[in-house]
Design an enzyme around this catalytic site. Structure first.
Site, PDB file in Angstrom:
ATOM      1  N   ASP A   1       0.886  -1.149   0.000  1.00 35.86           N
ATOM      2  CA  ASP A   1       0.000   0.000   0.000  1.00 35.86           C
ATOM      3  C   ASP A   1       0.936   1.214   0.000  1.00 35.86           C
ATOM      4  O   ASP A   1       2.101   1.100   0.390  1.00 35.86           O
ATOM      5  CB  ASP A   1      -0.887  -0.023   1.249  1.00 35.86           C
ATOM      6  CG  ASP A   1      -1.748   1.214   1.374  1.00 35.86           C
ATOM      7  OD1 ASP A   1      -2.340   1.640   0.364  1.00 35.86           O
ATOM      8  OD2 ASP A   1      -1.815   1.764   2.489  1.00 35.86           O
TER       9      ASP A   1
ATOM     10  N   ASP B   1       0.104   5.088   0.919  1.00 38.87           N
ATOM     11  CA  ASP B   1      -0.058   6.049   2.012  1.00 38.87           C
ATOM     12  C   ASP B   1      -0.177   5.316   3.348  1.00 38.87           C
ATOM     13  O   ASP B   1      -1.049   4.483   3.534  1.00 38.87           O
ATOM     14  CB  ASP B   1      -1.282   6.926   1.766  1.00 38.87           C
ATOM     15  CG  ASP B   1      -1.192   7.684   0.444  1.00 38.87           C
ATOM     16  OD1 ASP B   1      -0.064   8.019   0.031  1.00 38.87           O
ATOM     17  OD2 ASP B   1      -2.236   7.917  -0.185  1.00 38.87           O
TER      18      ASP B   1
ATOM     19  N   THR C   1      -2.634   1.321  -4.622  1.00 38.19           N
ATOM     20  CA  THR C   1      -3.087   2.427  -3.793  1.00 38.19           C
ATOM     21  C   THR C   1      -4.426   2.991  -4.245  1.00 38.19           C
ATOM     22  O   THR C   1      -4.626   3.248  -5.437  1.00 38.19           O
ATOM     23  CB  THR C   1      -2.003   3.548  -3.749  1.00 38.19           C
ATOM     24  OG1 THR C   1      -2.465   4.643  -2.972  1.00 38.19           O
ATOM     25  CG2 THR C   1      -1.611   4.038  -5.137  1.00 38.19           C
ATOM     26  N   ASN C   2      -5.338   3.126  -3.305  1.00 38.38           N
ATOM     27  CA  ASN C   2      -6.602   3.828  -3.568  1.00 38.38           C
ATOM     28  C   ASN C   2      -6.291   5.317  -3.625  1.00 38.38           C
ATOM     29  O   ASN C   2      -5.622   5.842  -2.729  1.00 38.38           O
ATOM     30  CB  ASN C   2      -7.615   3.576  -2.445  1.00 38.38           C
ATOM     31  CG  ASN C   2      -8.241   2.201  -2.492  1.00 38.38           C
ATOM     32  OD1 ASN C   2      -8.147   1.491  -3.484  1.00 38.38           O
ATOM     33  ND2 ASN C   2      -8.890   1.829  -1.405  1.00 38.38           N
ATOM     34  N   GLN C   3      -6.789   5.991  -4.651  1.00 37.31           N
ATOM     35  CA  GLN C   3      -6.573   7.429  -4.800  1.00 37.31           C
ATOM     36  C   GLN C   3      -7.902   8.110  -5.105  1.00 37.31           C
ATOM     37  O   GLN C   3      -8.123   8.647  -6.185  1.00 37.31           O
ATOM     38  CB  GLN C   3      -5.526   7.700  -5.890  1.00 37.31           C
ATOM     39  CG  GLN C   3      -4.125   7.239  -5.517  1.00 37.31           C
ATOM     40  CD  GLN C   3      -3.577   7.974  -4.315  1.00 37.31           C
ATOM     41  OE1 GLN C   3      -3.691   9.189  -4.202  1.00 37.31           O
ATOM     42  NE2 GLN C   3      -2.981   7.236  -3.376  1.00 37.31           N
TER      43      GLN C   3
ATOM     44  N   CYS D   1      -6.246   3.328  -7.937  1.00 38.69           N
ATOM     45  CA  CYS D   1      -7.665   3.377  -8.252  1.00 38.69           C
ATOM     46  C   CYS D   1      -8.181   4.789  -7.969  1.00 38.69           C
ATOM     47  O   CYS D   1      -8.242   5.197  -6.804  1.00 38.69           O
ATOM     48  CB  CYS D   1      -8.462   2.362  -7.437  1.00 38.69           C
ATOM     49  SG  CYS D   1     -10.221   2.438  -7.817  1.00 38.69           S
TER      50      CYS D   1
ATOM     51  N   ASP E   1      -1.775  -0.899   5.797  1.00 38.63           N
ATOM     52  CA  ASP E   1      -1.988  -0.334   7.136  1.00 38.63           C
ATOM     53  C   ASP E   1      -3.468  -0.231   7.497  1.00 38.63           C
ATOM     54  O   ASP E   1      -3.792   0.263   8.569  1.00 38.63           O
ATOM     55  CB  ASP E   1      -1.328   1.049   7.248  1.00 38.63           C
ATOM     56  CG  ASP E   1      -1.963   2.081   6.338  1.00 38.63           C
ATOM     57  OD1 ASP E   1      -2.451   1.722   5.252  1.00 38.63           O
ATOM     58  OD2 ASP E   1      -1.975   3.272   6.716  1.00 38.63           O
TER      59      ASP E   1
END
Length: 169
Positions: A10, A12, A52-54, A91, A135
């Protein structure tokens, strides 16, 4: 082609300090030991991936180009230390997004496993020896849904956290 294991990071909160909707290079802070952790993954013969989700894109806070610019900068910072990320997946979608073209439910948004699945299609990954480091519960759920163990990074030094995981693989 020979398959090799992968570590799915991941971004962030794992590679960098999580400051809400980070996209500016001047606000980016590496987590202690993050560059060394990526280098350890490379040196151990693993692929190093970022998933990573964005949702900041869907929320109208920044553009996809900002994500790509930040990932290019991260790549150059890692290269200066002899480390590399083999692929970045992100994403930009969110079902509550303000930007209409990004307002949707996506199988690439964690806790769904789409980003991981896409990487497994693109690279010769030995899934049996691979794992995810995240996290948040959504990271662990995405790993599980993709058939991977997930390891929750509690903070601290990422290299110190990852070395025992590489040794046991």
């Amino acid at each position: 082609m020979d398959r090799k294991p992968a570590v799915f990071f991941d971004r962030d909160g794992v590679l960098n300090v999580d400051s809400d909707y980070l996209f500016e290079i001047d606000k980016f802070l590496w987590i202690d030991g993050a560059i060394e952790a990526v280098k350890a993954v490379n040196d151990a013969g693993y692929f190093a991936f970022v998933v990573t989700n964005q949702s900041g894109v869907a929320r109208g806070f920044y553009q996809e180009a900002d994500i790509l610019r930040l990932h290019d900068w991260m790549t150059s910072q890692l290269a200066a230390h002899g480390a590399r990320i083999d692929a970045f997946e992100y994403c930009p979608f969110h079902p509550d997004g303000l930007v209409e073209r990004y307002r949707l439910v996506s199988d690439r948004r964690k806790p769904q496993p789409g980003m991981i699945a896409d990487l497994l299609k693109k690279f010769p990954v030995d899934v049996s020896r691979s794992f995810l480091v995240g996290d948040r519960p959504s990271d662990m759920q995405a790993a599980r849904a993709a058939g991977l163990p997930g390891h929750a990074f509690p903070g601290g030094n990422l290299r110190d956290f990852i070395l025992p995981l590489l040794a046991s693989g």
